[in-house]
Design an enzyme around this catalytic site. Structure first.
Site, short mmCIF file in Angstrom:
data_model
loop_
_atom_site.label_atom_id
_atom_site.label_comp_id
_atom_site.label_asym_id
_atom_site.label_seq_id
_atom_site.Cartn_x
_atom_site.Cartn_y
_atom_site.Cartn_z
CE1 TYR A 33 0.17 1.99 4.26
CE2 TYR A 33 1.05 -0.24 4.45
CZ TYR A 33 0.91 1.05 4.96
OH TYR A 33 1.49 1.38 6.15
CE LYS A 149 3.18 3.42 3.23
NZ LYS A 149 3.59 3.59 4.62
CD GLU A 181 9.97 1.52 10.63
OE1 GLU A 181 9.99 2.46 9.82
OE2 GLU A 181 9.59 0.38 10.31
CG LEU A 205 8.26 2.72 4.91
CD1 LEU A 205 7.95 1.49 4.07
CD2 LEU A 205 6.97 3.43 5.29
#
Length: 283
Positions: A33, A149, A181, A205
């Site tokens: 996505y 993702k 993250e 990411l």
């Protein structure tokens, strides 16, 4: 009347959209996505978002040569027009598609399911950011390809809800004693005049907002380093802030009850917020 969305070549009301229970995205989380902001009626940093989407597709063995994937920009513009979006967000999801039997092995000729729909998220104003937010630390137990993702977000969901249920804004993740993250964000820290953010790799990411902020800080004379950040570096830093497409700068002034720096939002956090705000205003 609900918003108009795009699903597999058709524009239709969101409440009327359906997919098959045999869609591999539904059964296996087999898909990727992208979340794309819209400012002033225009998709934001669209080339970078679509490039990351194509990269995610490639990394899971899906091709981008589908008519609708190739025309995603035009689809976004049409949805902006149909819905009158000005400041909004688009959720783009591409799954491997329908397969008649549930099987881990996918067929090569499966037609992807392509969904594009608008979403509204609250962007914190500067006054709210000035109060600062709190975070918590958890071990990063997600899969080891977080650079994709993926729609398989169970780990992120569990970690974000851990924060929410315990009165925190965000869960900051540690793997092998290094910061990766947040559960739904990239992370920056500063110590003195040095701004740092974790190296890109499979553990995190490649955030579009992250990359934009790095460029803007460099252009404005801020020294920034992409490097390993230990748990101790994080806790002992002067400032911590998170970035994402939905909130491009969220200062963290306390982690698990431990005050970060002075306990107040610092200059680098405000500078990051202001630089991105000015960049958006200039479009």
């Amino acid at each position: 009347m609900s918003d108009i969305i795009f699903l597999n070549g058709n524009y239709l009301e969101k409440e009327n959209a359906t997919i098959s229970i045999m869609d591999r995205g539904f059964l296996f989380g087999d898909g990727v996505y992208e979340l794309i902001p819209v400012y002033k009626g225009k998709p934001f940093l669209i080339d970078k978002h679509l490039s990351r989407l194509r990269s995610s597709l490639s990394l899971i063995g899906m091709k981008s040569d589908n008519e609708h994937i190739e025309n995603l920009y035009e689809i976004l513009l049409e949805l902006i027009k149909k819905n009158g979006y000005q400041d909004h967000f688009f959720y783009v999801q591409i799954t491997r598609g329908f397969q008649a039997s549930r099987n881990h092995v996918y067929q090569e000729d499966v037609t992807p399911t392509i969904l594009v729909m608008g979403e509204k998220y609250q962007i914190f104003p500067r006054e709210k950011l000035s109060l600062g937010f709190n975070g918590c630390l958890q071990e990063d137990f997600r899969w080891t390809k977080s650079n994709i993702k993926s729609i398989s977000l169970l780990g992120n969901v569990m970690l974000k809800n851990y924060a929410s249920q315990n009165g925190f804004y965000e869960t900051l993740l540690i793997r092998d004693e290094k910061l990766t993250e947040g559960s739904a964000s990239n992370v920056f820290i500063s110590k003195g005049q040095q701004v740092m953010t974790p190296n890109l790799g499979p553990d995190l990411l490649p955030g579009v907002t992250r990359d934009l902020l790095i460029d803007l800080l460099k252009q404005n004379g801020v020294e920034i380093k992409e490097c390993d950040i230990s748990r101790k570096d994080l806790i002992d830093s002067d400032e911590v802030w998170c970035t994402s497409s939905t909130n491009y700068c969220v200062p963290i002034v306390e982690i698990d009850g431990k005050t970060i720096g002075s306990g107040k939002v610092g200059g680098n956090s405000f500078k990051s917020y202001d630089l991105i705000t000015e960049f958006i205003s200039s479009l």
